[in-house]
Design a protein around this motif. Structure first.
Motif: not given
Length: 210
Positions: A164-179
Motif C-alpha cells: 500500500q505504500v509508494g514505490e520510493d518508500c523504504i521497507l524495514y522489518l524490526q524484531p520486537e525487543w523481547s523476542v
C-alpha cells in the motif's frame, strides 16, 4: 473554566500532553545513528501488548504543555526533531510543526497512522499495527515503513502493508525487543529471500541510551 480553556487549546494543537523530551541518537530505521531531539507526546489507544512505553498511553497523566515552550526547548539542542508517542496523530500536529518549521528545523514523525495525518513533515516513519490500521493517505506519503516482527504472521502483515505504500518508500522489518533472539534469524533469512526489505534494529538499546 480554566480547565475547559486548556482542553480547547489541546484540541487545537496549541498545547499537547507532553510525556518527555530528550536529546539522543536515533536508534531505528533510516536515520539511525543521527543525533536528534525527541518529543514524546502522551496518548495512544492502539494498545500494542509489547509496547515499551505503555506509560505514554494515558494522556491525562501528562501535563498539557504549550507548543511555544516545546519549540523553545527543542531549539536549544538540535535542528533534527523527532515527534513520537504514544500516538502523536491523536492530536492536531499543525501548530507544532509550523512552530518548528519557523525555526528551520527538520521534522520527523514516528506514527502508526491510526489517525489522519496532520502537520508538515520532512520524514514520515509509518509503523502500522494490526489492531488499529492506518487511515487516510499516509501510506502514499510515508518515507519509510517499519513493521515490528513479533511472530511469523507479522511477515504476512508486512507484505500487506508494503503493498500500500509508494514505490520510493523504504521497507524495514524490526524484531520486537523481547523476542529479538528468536526473530532476528528469521528476519535475516526473510530479508535475504526478499531483498526489497531491510533489517532495522533498536540500536539505542544496544548502546544503552534513551
Amino acid at each position: 473554566m480554566v480547565e475547559e480553556n486548556v482542553m480547547d487549546l489541546v484540541g487545537k494543537g496549541l498545547m499537547l500532553p507532553l510525556m518527555e523530551e530528550f536529546y539522543t541518537i536515533q536508534g531505528e530505521g533510516y536515520h539511525k545513528g543521527t543525533a536528534a531531539y525527541f518529543i514524546r507526546v502522551g496518548g495512544c489507544d492502539v494498545g500494542c501488548h509489547w509496547c515499551d512505553v505503555k506509560e505514554s498511553w494515558n494522556a491525562e497523566t501528562h501535563p498539557p504543555t504549550s507548543i511555544d515552550s516545546i519549540v523553545e526547548n527543542a531549539e536549544k539542542y538540535s535542528d533534527t526533531i523527532v515527534i513520537t508517542g504514544g500516538e502523536p496523530l491523536t492530536w492536531e500536529m499543525g501548530p507544532l510543526t509550523q512552530g518548528l518549521k519557523a525555526k528551520n528545523m527538520t521534522i520527523h514523525i514516528e506514527t502508526s497512522g491510526a489517525y489522519p495525518l496532520t502537520g508538515t513533515w520532512d520524514w514520515i516513519c509509518l509503523s502500522p499495527k494490526k489492531n488499529k490500521l492506518p487511515e487516510g493517505d499516509i501510506y502514499k506519503k510515508a518515507n519509510e515503513l517499519k513493521v515490528i516482527v513479533y511472530n511469523k504472521h507479522d511477515f504476512i502483515f508486512a507484505e500487506e502493508q508494503a503493498a500500500q505504500v509508494g514505490e520510493d518508500c523504504i521497507l524495514y522489518l524490526q524484531p520486537e525487543w523481547s523476542v529479538r533472539d528468536k526473530m532476528v534469524p528469521q528476519i535475516v533469512d526473510y530479508v535475504m529471500k526478499h531483498p526489497k526489505w531491510k533489517v532495522s534494529l533498536q540500536t539505542h538499546k544496544y548502546l544503552n541510551i534513551p
